[in-house]
Scaffold this active site. Structure first.
Site, PDB file in Angstrom:
ATOM      1  N   ARG A 122     -37.182-129.269 124.989  1.00  0.00           N
ATOM      2  CA  ARG A 122     -37.028-127.827 125.287  1.00  0.00           C
ATOM      3  C   ARG A 122     -35.728-127.243 124.750  1.00  0.00           C
ATOM      4  O   ARG A 122     -35.248-126.219 125.209  1.00  0.00           O
ATOM      5  CB  ARG A 122     -37.140-127.548 126.786  1.00  0.00           C
ATOM      6  CG  ARG A 122     -38.482-127.908 127.349  1.00  0.00           C
ATOM      7  CD  ARG A 122     -38.818-127.119 128.587  1.00  0.00           C
ATOM      8  NE  ARG A 122     -40.154-127.442 129.032  1.00  0.00           N
ATOM      9  CZ  ARG A 122     -40.431-128.449 129.847  1.00  0.00           C
ATOM     10  NH1 ARG A 122     -39.461-129.188 130.325  1.00  0.00           N
ATOM     11  NH2 ARG A 122     -41.670-128.692 130.184  1.00  0.00           N
ATOM     12  N   LYS A 144     -32.315-118.022 112.656  1.00  0.00           N
ATOM     13  CA  LYS A 144     -33.752-118.042 112.332  1.00  0.00           C
ATOM     14  C   LYS A 144     -34.110-119.463 111.909  1.00  0.00           C
ATOM     15  O   LYS A 144     -33.512-120.008 110.980  1.00  0.00           O
ATOM     16  CB  LYS A 144     -34.069-117.079 111.187  1.00  0.00           C
ATOM     17  CG  LYS A 144     -34.167-115.636 111.619  1.00  0.00           C
ATOM     18  CD  LYS A 144     -34.710-114.774 110.472  1.00  0.00           C
ATOM     19  CE  LYS A 144     -34.784-113.308 110.894  1.00  0.00           C
ATOM     20  NZ  LYS A 144     -35.152-112.432 109.755  1.00  0.00           N
ATOM     21  N   GLU A 186     -28.496-113.720  96.792  1.00  0.00           N
ATOM     22  CA  GLU A 186     -28.305-113.331  98.200  1.00  0.00           C
ATOM     23  C   GLU A 186     -26.886-112.797  98.418  1.00  0.00           C
ATOM     24  O   GLU A 186     -26.667-111.940  99.268  1.00  0.00           O
ATOM     25  CB  GLU A 186     -28.557-114.525  99.134  1.00  0.00           C
ATOM     26  CG  GLU A 186     -29.991-115.063  99.107  1.00  0.00           C
ATOM     27  CD  GLU A 186     -30.957-114.297 100.019  1.00  0.00           C
ATOM     28  OE1 GLU A 186     -30.559-113.279 100.619  1.00  0.00           O
ATOM     29  OE2 GLU A 186     -32.125-114.727 100.105  1.00  0.00           O
ATOM     30  N   LYS A 228     -23.166-110.885 107.547  1.00  0.00           N
ATOM     31  CA  LYS A 228     -24.360-111.302 108.280  1.00  0.00           C
ATOM     32  C   LYS A 228     -24.048-111.446 109.771  1.00  0.00           C
ATOM     33  O   LYS A 228     -24.823-111.011 110.616  1.00  0.00           O
ATOM     34  CB  LYS A 228     -24.919-112.610 107.708  1.00  0.00           C
ATOM     35  CG  LYS A 228     -26.160-113.051 108.473  1.00  0.00           C
ATOM     36  CD  LYS A 228     -27.101-113.876 107.678  1.00  0.00           C
ATOM     37  CE  LYS A 228     -28.354-114.143 108.524  1.00  0.00           C
ATOM     38  NZ  LYS A 228     -29.329-114.939 107.832  1.00  0.00           N
ATOM     39  N   GLU A 238     -33.827-109.077 115.371  1.00  0.00           N
ATOM     40  CA  GLU A 238     -34.399-108.167 114.374  1.00  0.00           C
ATOM     41  C   GLU A 238     -35.300-107.085 114.968  1.00  0.00           C
ATOM     42  O   GLU A 238     -36.450-106.904 114.569  1.00  0.00           O
ATOM     43  CB  GLU A 238     -35.145-108.955 113.283  1.00  0.00           C
ATOM     44  CG  GLU A 238     -35.308-108.136 112.001  1.00  0.00           C
ATOM     45  CD  GLU A 238     -35.791-108.957 110.820  1.00  0.00           C
ATOM     46  OE1 GLU A 238     -35.239-110.047 110.581  1.00  0.00           O
ATOM     47  OE2 GLU A 238     -36.726-108.500 110.153  1.00  0.00           O
ATOM     48  N   ARG A 242     -31.124-105.707 111.654  1.00  0.00           N
ATOM     49  CA  ARG A 242     -31.151-106.999 110.955  1.00  0.00           C
ATOM     50  C   ARG A 242     -32.103-106.962 109.756  1.00  0.00           C
ATOM     51  O   ARG A 242     -31.929-107.713 108.797  1.00  0.00           O
ATOM     52  CB  ARG A 242     -31.522-108.130 111.933  1.00  0.00           C
ATOM     53  CG  ARG A 242     -31.447-109.496 111.269  1.00  0.00           C
ATOM     54  CD  ARG A 242     -31.477-110.655 112.244  1.00  0.00           C
ATOM     55  NE  ARG A 242     -31.419-111.916 111.524  1.00  0.00           N
ATOM     56  CZ  ARG A 242     -31.151-113.096 112.061  1.00  0.00           C
ATOM     57  NH1 ARG A 242     -30.902-113.180 113.350  1.00  0.00           N
ATOM     58  NH2 ARG A 242     -31.130-114.179 111.321  1.00  0.00           N
ATOM     59  N   ASN A 246     -33.128-108.000 104.703  1.00  0.00           N
ATOM     60  CA  ASN A 246     -34.317-108.237 103.880  1.00  0.00           C
ATOM     61  C   ASN A 246     -34.365-107.341 102.654  1.00  0.00           C
ATOM     62  O   ASN A 246     -35.426-107.190 102.036  1.00  0.00           O
ATOM     63  CB  ASN A 246     -35.588-108.029 104.720  1.00  0.00           C
ATOM     64  CG  ASN A 246     -35.692-109.057 105.825  1.00  0.00           C
ATOM     65  OD1 ASN A 246     -35.302-110.210 105.652  1.00  0.00           O
ATOM     66  ND2 ASN A 246     -36.185-108.639 106.979  1.00  0.00           N
ATOM     67  N   HIS A 249     -36.588-108.162  99.730  1.00  0.00           N
ATOM     68  CA  HIS A 249     -37.480-109.245 100.128  1.00  0.00           C
ATOM     69  C   HIS A 249     -38.955-108.872 100.144  1.00  0.00           C
ATOM     70  O   HIS A 249     -39.807-109.737 100.033  1.00  0.00           O
ATOM     71  CB  HIS A 249     -37.068-109.800 101.498  1.00  0.00           C
ATOM     72  CG  HIS A 249     -35.865-110.711 101.427  1.00  0.00           C
ATOM     73  ND1 HIS A 249     -34.632-110.266 100.992  1.00  0.00           N
ATOM     74  CD2 HIS A 249     -35.703-112.019 101.722  1.00  0.00           C
ATOM     75  CE1 HIS A 249     -33.770-111.263 101.039  1.00  0.00           C
ATOM     76  NE2 HIS A 249     -34.391-112.353 101.472  1.00  0.00           N
ATOM     77  N   HIS A 253     -41.245-111.409  98.274  1.00  0.00           N
ATOM     78  CA  HIS A 253     -42.308-112.221  98.870  1.00  0.00           C
ATOM     79  C   HIS A 253     -43.613-112.088  98.093  1.00  0.00           C
ATOM     80  O   HIS A 253     -44.342-113.064  97.922  1.00  0.00           O
ATOM     81  CB  HIS A 253     -42.494-111.872 100.348  1.00  0.00           C
ATOM     82  CG  HIS A 253     -41.360-112.383 101.198  1.00  0.00           C
ATOM     83  ND1 HIS A 253     -41.008-111.818 102.401  1.00  0.00           N
ATOM     84  CD2 HIS A 253     -40.492-113.397 100.989  1.00  0.00           C
ATOM     85  CE1 HIS A 253     -39.958-112.470 102.898  1.00  0.00           C
ATOM     86  NE2 HIS A 253     -39.635-113.438 102.059  1.00  0.00           N
ATOM     87  N   HIS A 267     -36.565-118.461  95.280  1.00  0.00           N
ATOM     88  CA  HIS A 267     -36.452-117.371  96.252  1.00  0.00           C
ATOM     89  C   HIS A 267     -35.324-116.388  95.891  1.00  0.00           C
ATOM     90  O   HIS A 267     -35.530-115.174  95.846  1.00  0.00           O
ATOM     91  CB  HIS A 267     -36.236-117.949  97.658  1.00  0.00           C
ATOM     92  CG  HIS A 267     -36.016-116.890  98.700  1.00  0.00           C
ATOM     93  ND1 HIS A 267     -37.029-116.063  99.150  1.00  0.00           N
ATOM     94  CD2 HIS A 267     -34.888-116.494  99.336  1.00  0.00           C
ATOM     95  CE1 HIS A 267     -36.531-115.216 100.038  1.00  0.00           C
ATOM     96  NE2 HIS A 267     -35.239-115.449 100.164  1.00  0.00           N
TER      97      HIS A 267
HETATM   98  N1  GLY Z   1     -32.504-114.015 106.052  1.00  0.00           N
HETATM   99  C1  GLY Z   1     -32.612-112.835 106.826  1.00  0.00           C
HETATM  100  C2  GLY Z   1     -32.184-112.989 108.232  1.00  0.00           C
HETATM  101  O1  GLY Z   1     -31.646-114.011 108.607  1.00  0.00           O
HETATM  102  O2  GLY Z   1     -32.389-112.108 109.024  1.00  0.00           O
END
Ligand code: GLY
Length: 370
Positions: A122, A144, A186, A228, A238, A242, A246, A249, A253, A267
Site C-alpha cells: 500500500r 506522476k 523538454e 516544474k 493536474e 500543471r 504538456n 504534447h 502524442h 518522445h
Molecule cells: N510531464 C508532465 C507532468 O509531469 O505533469
C-alpha cells in the site's frame, strides 16, 4: 557546482539535488531516509552496465547494502508483465513498509519503479536517480508514476511523490547525442511555457550545453526542475495549471502514436516538433506574433533538432488521421481537446477553445511541406 531545489508539498516535500558526482555520494543523501541500511534498486540493463557499480560504491561508503533488478531497456518494459515481475521481486527481497526503493534510470524506469513503490504494501517510499536528461528535467519530478496499457501510454498509474531526487549531471555524458537532444526538447519547453529569459539563455548557452559544459548543464536542469516544482506545488494532481507542462504534447502524442512509439521519433523530439506546431497554431489564431514560431524553430534548428513533420522519416497519416489520433489523447475533456497555446515566448495558457478546422489546416500545411 551543486544545486538544490525544494519541492514544498507539506508532508510529501522533498529535495532535488543536482550536480556532477552525485552517484558516488548517494549514500550520504539516502542514509537519512533509511530505517535499515538496505535499498532495492530498479534499473535497466544499459544503465546497470554503465553505472550500477558506481552507485553500489556510493551507497557502500555509508554502509548501505544494495540489491538490484535490471529490466530490459526500452518503452516495451513499461507494461504489466515487467511491472508485476518488479513487484514480485520487491516482495521476494522482503522490502518492508519502512524501506526505500530506488528508481535508477530514465523515464521508463522512474515511472514503473515509482508505480511499483506506490502499490507495494500500500505504498513505500522511493528515491529517483534519473539518468537521462528527459528524466532529470521532467519525469523524475512531480510524482506522476505509471505504465502503459494497450489502450495508450501512461493510462495506468498513481501520483506518488519521491522522497528525494538525485540528478547526477555527470551521467548525462554517457547519453547519445540524439538522446541528449531529445531531453533538451523538454528543457526548451520550460522556457517556452513560462520563462522568456530562460529561453533567451538557452539560445545562447544551448550549444555549450550540448557539447558537455557542466556548469551550463547544472543550470539548465536546475531552472527546469525549479519551474516544474513551483507548478506542481500549486497543482499537484493536474486540475489546471500543471497542464502547461504538456506544451507540445497533444501534437507529440499523435505523432508518437503514428510512428508506433518507435525510434522513428523519440518522445522529446515529438515535444520539440509539438512546441513548434503549438506556437504556429497560436500565431495563426492571432494570439502571438509570427516571429514567435519562427524564433522557436530557429533555435531548435540551430541545435540540430527535429523541428518539422518533414524531419520524421517514413510515412505519416493525413491531417484527418493525425487529428483522430489527437482525439484519443487523455487530455480530452467532454470530447474537447485541450491545447496549450501561447501569447508569447514564456507565456503559455491552457484552452479547449480551438476550432478543429484550424488544427486540421495547420496539419495539412505542415504535411504539405514534407
Ligand atoms: N510531464 C508532465 C507532468 O509531469 O505533469
Amino acid at each position: 557546482m551543486r544545486e538544490k531545489v525544494h519541492v514544498a508539498l507539506g508532508d510529501r516535500a522533498y529535495d532535488i539535488e543536482i550536480g556532477p558526482g552525485l552517484l558516488g555520494q548517494a549514500g550520504a543523501h539516502i542514509a537519512p531516509l533509511l530505517a535499515r541500511k538496505r535499498v532495492a534498486v530498479i534499473t535497466d540493463e544499459n544503465v546497470a552496465a554503465l553505472h550500477l557499480e558506481t552507485l553500489r560504491t556510493g551507497l557502500a561508503t555509508h554502509g548501505i547494502e544494495m540489491t538490484a533488478l535490471a529490466l530490459p531497456a526500452g518503452e516495451a518494459t513499461k507494461g504489466w508483465p515487467e511491472f508485476s515481475r518488479t513487484v514480485d521481486w520487491l516482495l521476494e527481497q522482503k522490502i518492508e513498509r519502512r524501506d526505500v526503493v530506488v528508481a535508477f534510470g530514465g523515464g521508463v524506469i522512474g515511472d514503473l519503479a515509482g508505480f511499483a513503490a506506490s502499490v507495494l504494501r500500500r505504498g513505500v517510499r522511493f528515491v529517483q536517480i534519473p539518468t537521462s536528461l528527459l528524466a532529470q528535467v521532467d519525469s523524475s519530478v512531480g510524482g506522476k508514476t505509471g505504465i502503459n496499457s494497450h489502450h495508450g501510454k501512461n493510462l495506468i498509474g498513481a501520483f506518488h511523490q519521491p522522497s528525494l531526487v538525485l540528478a547526477d549531471t555527470e551521467v548525462l555524458g554517457t547519453l547519445t547525442a540524439r538522446d541528449f537532444l531529445a531531453g533538451y526538447g523538454e528543457v526548451v519547453k520550460y522556457g517556452l511555457l513560462g520563462d522568456a529569459a530562460f529561453f533567451e539563455w538557452l539560445e545562447m548557452q544551448g550549444p555549450a550545453l550540448a557539447s558537455g559544459d557542466m556548469a551550463a548543464r547544472v543550470q539548465a536542469v536546475k531552472r527546469s526542475v525549479e519551474m516544474k516544482a513551483r507548478i506542481v506545488e500549486r497543482d499537484e494532481t493536474e486540475q489546471g495549471e500543471r497542464a502547461l507542462l504538456n506544451l507540445g504534447h497533444t501534437f507529440c502524442h499523435a505523432l508518437e502514436s503514428a510512428t508506433g512509439y518507435s525510434s522513428r521519433l523519440l518522445h522529446g523530439e515529438g515535444v520539440a516538433i509539438g512546441c513548434a506546431l503549438a506556437f504556429e497554431l497560436s500565431a495563426r489564431l492571432g494570439l502571438c506574433s509570427q516571429e514567435s514560431p519562427s524564433r522557436v524553430r530557429a533555435h531548435l534548428r540551430a541545435m540540430g533538432m527535429k523541428t518539422d513533420l518533414s524531419d520524421i522519416p517514413g510515412d505519416l497519416p493525413d491531417a484527418r488521421g493525425l487529428l483522430d489520433l489527437m482525439a484519443q489523447d487523455k487530455k480530452v475533456v467532454d470530447g474537447k481537446l485541450r491545447f496549450i497555446l501561447a501569447r508569447d515566448i514564456g507565456d503559455a495558457f491552457v484552452t479547449s477553445d480551438v476550432p478543429g478546422g484550424m488544427v486540421e489546416a495547420l496539419l495539412k500545411d505542415a504535411l504539405r511541406d514534407r
